[in-house]
Design an enzyme around this catalytic site. Structure first.
Site, PDB file in Angstrom:
ATOM      1  CB  ALA B  42      -0.970  -0.030   1.181  1.00  0.00           C
ATOM      2  CG  ASP B 232      -3.394  -3.439   1.288  1.00  0.00           C
ATOM      3  OD1 ASP B 232      -3.010  -4.404   1.970  1.00  0.00           O
ATOM      4  OD2 ASP B 232      -2.821  -3.087   0.244  1.00  0.00           O
ATOM      5  CG  ASN B 242      -2.785  -6.639   5.394  1.00  0.00           C
ATOM      6  OD1 ASN B 242      -2.237  -5.830   4.637  1.00  0.00           O
ATOM      7  ND2 ASN B 242      -2.121  -7.607   5.981  1.00  0.00           N
TER       8      ASN B 242
END
Lengths: 340, 340
Positions: B42, B232, B242
Site C-alpha cells: 500500500a 491496505d 489487508n
C-alpha cells in the site's frame, strides 16, 4: 490396480495434466511410490502397502523361499516406514501379516500367495464399501441450501474408490443438498487444485478453487454450512491428524458457527494412540515449499518448516463419520462405541 | 526511485531470482506497473502514484499545456483506478492535486512541475520517517523471548523504505526482543516466500518459511508471541483490510492467546470509510491461482474465487501502530485520537 502380478498406480504427481500409470514390480517400488507421493491419501496408502506386501511374498515364493510373516518382516518394516502419519499403512500391513498366521503350517507357498492376494483385494474392496456407507451417512447430516468447503484430496484418488470427505460431497450433491464446493488449493502439494478440482470437474459438480488463506473470508460470508475433511489418523480420544491446514479450518469453522465433519474409515482409527499429542507429524522436504511446479519461489536455501499434517482436537469436530456410524459428540467413549 | 525525469521501480514479480528495474516514463506506465504488481504494498503504491502524477504533469508542461489539477484529472482518475483496495493510492494523489491548488494562479508550468516533484519526494520521505517511528513503537510492545509471525511483504519493498510490519520486526530483532520470524508464503503471489524471505535473508534475521495453512499449528506450538502485519486500508472504526489470509491469522491468534499487531501509517487510515464492510475487496485474475510462472497447477478453466484482501474486525486487533502513536483497544474513538 493389481494386474498380472504387478501393482499399477496412477501417478498423482502429474495430475491433472498427465495421466500416467506407474508399474510396481516389488515392495521397494511400492515404498518409493508412497514416499514420493505418486500414491497418497491414507486409505490408498494402506491399500498400496497391502499389495506391496503381496509383491514381496510373490517374489519370495518365486525364489523358493518360505512365505511366512517372519520371512516377510523386512518388507513389512520397509513398507511401514514409507510415511509415518497415516495409520492405515500399518493397519493394512498387520492384516496381511495376520492372515498368514491363520494358514495351515504345511500350506505351500503358492497357496499362501493366493491367500495374500485375496486379503489385499479384500482390503481394497472393503475400503470402497466403507466409503459408500460413509458417503450416505455424511450426506444425510447436511441441511440443504448451502455450500461446503473441503481441503486436500479425499476422493477416488485417495481411497479404494468413491472417497471419504469427497464421497460425502458427491452424495450430498447427488441428493441436492449442496449448492457447490469451495476447494482449498492445499499447499504445498496442491492436492485440492490438482486432484479435487479434477475429480469435481469430471463429475460436473460446481466448485470454486480458493487459496488456503481465503477460507476464513469464505466462512465469514455465510455461504458454507459444513467444512468436510478426511483423516490420516484418529486417536483414541477423537483427536484427528490430517493434512496441514485442517486444524486451521476447524478453528475458523467454530469461530464462524460452521459445522466441521471428519470422514474416516475405522482403519484410520488408532486406539493404541491415546491422544493427538502422540501422533508423529511427518516433516516433508523444504523444496516442496521453496519450489512450485518446478519453479523456485523462494530464495535458494531458504529455511522451511514444512509439517505435512496438523492435529485437530476432538472438541472442534462436530461429526466423525465412519462406516460403523456417526459420532456427534466426539470423545473417548464415542470412539469406543464404534468398535462395540 | 525518481531520476532524470523517470520513475524506476524494482520489478517485484521477478524477485528473488532477478533484480530488474523497470523505467516508467509516463503515468500510463505507472498505472500498468501498479495494476500488474511490479510495484506493490500500500505505501509503495501511494508513492509510485505520486510520481506517476508528476510524470503526467511534466508531460503536460512539455507539450505546452497548463499544469492544473483540472488538466490532470484524467491522470488522477487513471492512477486512482489502478487498484481499488489500498487507500494510500488516493491519499497520495489527493496530496499531489491539493498542492497545485495552493500555488499562485500565474505560476509558470515549470514552477508547478517543480512543486509537484517536491511534493512527491516529500510523500516518499515522510513514509520512510513514519516507518522508522512505527518500527520503534511496535518493537517496544514485544516482550523478549519468543518468535513472531508475519504475512505478505511489508518491508522496504512495500514502502518508501524500512517497512511497516517488517520494520517493527527489523527493530525488534536488533533490540534482541525476538528469536526469529515465521514467514507465511502468502499465496497466490507468494510475497512472503519471494520478498519477505529475501529481505530477511539479506539482513541475516533468522526465519522459517511456512505454508499459509501451517500458521495454526505454529501458533499452537507456543513459539509465537505476536502476529505482525501491515494494512491496505483501515476504516474509521478500526476494521483493517489487508492481504488475503490476514483475517484468518487474526482469528487463529485470538484462539491461541497470541497478540495481533497491525502496523500502518496514517495515510492508510480512511476516516471516510465507516467500517470494513464498506471496503471494496479487489478480485484478482483466476490465473494467479491456476498457474505459476506459466505452469498450470489446476485443471484448465477451473473456476476460481481469488479475493486479494480480507477484512479483520477491529476487536481482533491488539495493537494498531501508527507514526502518531499506538492504539491498544481499537475502536472509532481510538482512530479519532490519532488525528487529534
Amino acid at each position: 490396480m493389481y494386474k498380472d502380478k504387478n501393482l499399477y498406480v496412477l501417478d498423482q504427481r502429474l495430475l491433472p495434466h498427465q495421466e500416467s500409470w506407474l508399474c510396481c514390480g516389488d515392495a521397494t517400488d511400492v515404498v518409493k511410490m508412497i514416499r514420493d507421493m505418486a500414491v497418497r491419501g491414507a486409505p490408498a496408502i494402506g491399500i498400496a502397502a497391502a499389495y506391496g506386501y503381496l509383491l514381496a511374498a510373490r517374489q519370495l515364493a518365486e525364489a523358493g523361499g518360505s512365505v511366512t510373516a517372519h520371512a516377510l518382516e523386512g518388507a513389512y518394516e520397509e513398507l511401514a516406514a514409507a510415511r509415518p502419519t497415516a495409520v492405515n499403512l500399518v493397519w493394512a500391513l498387520n492384516r496381511m501379516a495376520r492372515s498368514l498366521m491363520n494358514v495351515a503350517a504345511d500350506a505351500p507357498s503358492a497357496e499362501r500367495v493366493c491367500l495374500l492376494e485375496a486379503e489385499a483385494q479384500s482390503i481394497h474392496q472393503q475400503d470402497l464399501v466403507a466409503n459408500l456407507a460413509m458417503s450416505q451417512a455424511g450426506a444425510s447430516l447436511i441441511a440443504a441450501g448451502q455450500s461446503v468447503l473441503t481441503h486436500c484430496n479425499t476422493g477416488a484418488l485417495a481411497t479404494g474408490g468413491q472417497g471419504t470427505a469427497l464421497g460425502v460431497i458427491r452424495d450430498a450433491w447427488a441428493a441436492g443438498r449442496i449448492k457447490g464446493v469451495f476447494v482449498d488449493e492445499t499447499r504445498p502439494w496442491l492436492q485440492g487444485a490438482r486432484l479435487t478440482a479434477w475429480e469435481l470437474q469430471q463429475e460436473s459438480i460446481p466448485y470454486h478453487l480458493i487459496c488456503d488463506s481465503a477460507a476464513a473470508s469464505v466462512l465469514a460470508s455465510g455461504k458454507v454450512g459444513w467444512v468436510i475433511v478426511g483423516a490420516d489418523r484418529v486417536a483414541a480420544n477423537g483427536d484427528v491428524a490430517n493434512k496441514i491446514g485442517t486444524y486451521s479450518l476447524a478453528v475458523l469453522a467454530r469461530h464462524h458457527g460452521v459445522k466441521f465433519m471428519v470422514v474416516a474409515p475405522l482403519a484410520t482409527l488408532d486406539r493404541d494412540c491415546p491422544d493427538g499429542s502422540q501422533i508423529e507429524i511427518e516433516q516433508r522436504p523444504a523444496d516442496e515449499v521453496r519450489a512450485l511446479a518446478g519453479q523456485p519461489v523462494a530464495p535458494a536455501g531458504a529455511p522451511v518448516h514444512n509439517p505435512a499434517f496438523d492435529v485437530t482436537p476432538a472438541k472442534l469436530i462436530d461429526a466423525l463419520v465412519t462406516e460403523a456410524g456417526v459420532v456427534r459428540h466426539l470423545d473417548r467413549d464415542g470412539i469406543q462405541r464404534l468398535f462395540a
